[in-house]
Design an enzyme around this catalytic site. Structure first.
Site, PDB file in Angstrom:
ATOM      1  N   SER A   1       0.819  -1.218   0.000  1.00 55.36           N
ATOM      2  CA  SER A   1       0.000   0.000   0.000  1.00 55.36           C
ATOM      3  C   SER A   1       0.851   1.265   0.000  1.00 55.36           C
ATOM      4  O   SER A   1       2.048   1.247   0.310  1.00 55.36           O
ATOM      5  CB  SER A   1      -0.929   0.008   1.222  1.00 55.36           C
TER       6      SER A   1
HETATM    7  N1  SAH Z   1      -0.309  -4.832   3.872  1.00 55.41           N
HETATM    8  C1  SAH Z   1       0.334  -5.451   2.757  1.00 55.41           C
HETATM    9  C2  SAH Z   1      -0.341  -5.290   1.426  1.00 55.41           C
HETATM   10  C3  SAH Z   1      -1.798  -5.379   1.349  1.00 55.41           C
HETATM   11  S1  SAH Z   1      -2.463  -5.779  -0.234  1.00 55.41           S
HETATM   12  C4  SAH Z   1       1.782  -5.011   2.638  1.00 55.41           C
HETATM   13  O1  SAH Z   1       2.253  -4.300   3.508  1.00 55.41           O
HETATM   14  O2  SAH Z   1       2.434  -5.400   1.696  1.00 55.41           O
HETATM   15  C5  SAH Z   1      -3.721  -6.854   0.317  1.00 55.41           C
HETATM   16  C6  SAH Z   1      -3.256  -8.259   0.583  1.00 55.41           C
HETATM   17  O3  SAH Z   1      -4.390  -8.994   1.022  1.00 55.41           O
HETATM   18  C7  SAH Z   1      -2.733  -8.998  -0.648  1.00 55.41           C
HETATM   19  O4  SAH Z   1      -1.447  -9.454  -0.391  1.00 55.41           O
HETATM   20  C8  SAH Z   1      -3.728 -10.147  -0.834  1.00 55.41           C
HETATM   21  O5  SAH Z   1      -3.124 -11.326  -1.322  1.00 55.41           O
HETATM   22  C9  SAH Z   1      -4.254 -10.338   0.584  1.00 55.41           C
HETATM   23  N2  SAH Z   1      -5.556 -10.996   0.690  1.00 55.41           N
HETATM   24  C10 SAH Z   1      -6.631 -10.847  -0.120  1.00 55.41           C
HETATM   25  N3  SAH Z   1      -7.652 -11.605   0.328  1.00 55.41           N
HETATM   26  C11 SAH Z   1      -7.206 -12.244   1.452  1.00 55.41           C
HETATM   27  C12 SAH Z   1      -7.817 -13.169   2.357  1.00 55.41           C
HETATM   28  N4  SAH Z   1      -9.076 -13.582   2.221  1.00 55.41           N
HETATM   29  N5  SAH Z   1      -7.080 -13.611   3.406  1.00 55.41           N
HETATM   30  C13 SAH Z   1      -5.784 -13.195   3.584  1.00 55.41           C
HETATM   31  N6  SAH Z   1      -5.166 -12.328   2.744  1.00 55.41           N
HETATM   32  C14 SAH Z   1      -5.860 -11.848   1.699  1.00 55.41           C
END
Ligand code: SAH
Length: 199
Positions: free
Chosen positions: A55
Site C-alpha cells: 500500500s
Molecule cells: N499490507 C500489505 C499489502 C496489502 S495488499 C503489505 O504491507 O504489503 C492486500 C493483501 O491482502 C494482498 O497481499 C492479498 O493477497 C491479501 N488478501 C486478499 N484476500 C485475502 C484473504 N481472504 N485472506 C488473507 N489475505 C488476503
C-alpha cells in the site's frame, strides 16, 4: 523520492512521531519486487504478485494512526502481503503481531523478510474469518477492502479494541466500547479487494 523525502512528506501530513519513526526504521526496499526497488520511497502503492499491492505509505500511516497504538497491543493484520506493514507495526508495539496472507509465495517471502521481528508471526491462510485461535485482539487491521462492515470480526476484538478496515472506498475506524460498536468513516481510498472465503 528517497527515504528522507518520503519522511518529509509524512511529517508535512502531520502523522505522529512514533509512526514517522517506524517509517524511518523500516526499509521499504526490502519488501518491494526487484525491478520496482527504485520506486521504493515514492508515496505510491506498488504491485507485488497477482492482485496484491504494497500500500501507499501515506495511506498506511493514516491507518496506523487510526489504530491509536500505545505500544503493547496484540494485533492481527489480515492481508499482510509483503510484510511491510507488519514490520512497521513491530516498531510501534511490543505485543504479539499476527499477519494472515492468502498468497503462499507472499506469505513465505514475508516470513523470510521478517525474521528479525521477533514479535511477528505470518500465517498462510484465508483470513476473511479472522484468527479465532489467537483472539481476542487489541487491534485488527484489514489491509484489503470488503463490501460491508465486518461485524463477525468485531467478536475477535477486545473491549476497548479498535478495528481499521477499508469498506468500498472508505476507511473505517471501528471501536468496541463495552460491546457498543461505534464507527467513523474516512472516504477516498482505493484498496485491493479481500478474497472471499470459499467455505
Ligand atoms: N499490507 C500489505 C499489502 C496489502 S495488499 C503489505 O504491507 O504489503 C492486500 C493483501 O491482502 C494482498 O497481499 C492479498 O493477497 C491479501 N488478501 C486478499 N484476500 C485475502 C484473504 N481472504 N485472506 C488473507 N489475505 C488476503
Amino acid at each position: 523520492m528517497n527515504k528522507k523525502e518520503l519522511l518529509r512528506v509524512l511529517t508535512k501530513k502531520r502523522f505522529s512521531n512514533k509512526i514517522i519513526k517506524a517509517f524511518k526504521e523500516v526499509n521499504r526496499k526490502k519488501f518491494v519486487r526487484g525491478e520496482l526497488v527504485k520506486y521504493s520511497y515514492e508515496d505510491i502503492a506498488l504491485p507485488l504478485q497477482t492482485g496484491a499491492t504494497i500500500s501507499q505509505p501515506s495511506t498506511i500511516a493514516f491507518m496506523l494512526e487510526l489504530l491509536e497504538l500505545k505500544g503493547n497491543e496484540n494485533i492481527l493484520e489480515i492481508g499482510s502481503g509483503s510484510g511491510y506493514v507488519l514490520a512497521l507495526l513491530s516498531k510501534i508495539t511490543k505485543g504479539e503481531i499476527y499477519g494472515i496472507e492468502i498468497i503462499k509465495k507472499l506469505a513465505e517471502q514475508s516470513k523470510e523478510n521478517l525474521k528479525k521481528c521477533k514479535n511477528v508471526k505470518v500465517i498462510h491462510k484465508d483470513g476473511s474469518r479472522g484468527l479465532k485461535e489467537k483472539a481476542p485482539f487489541d487491534r485488527i487491521l484489514i489491509s484489503a477492502s470488503i463490501n460491508r462492515l465486518p461485524m463477525n470480526l468485531c467478536s475477535q476484538l477486545k473491549n476497548h479494541g479498535i478495528l481499521v478496515v477499508p469498506v468500498g472506498e472508505s476507511i473505517y475506524q471501528i471501536k468496541n466500547e463495552n460491546k457498543e460498536i461505534t464507527k467513523k468513516e474516512f472516504p477516498g481510498f482505493v484498496f485491493v479487494p479481500l478474497k472471499k472465503s470459499k467455505k
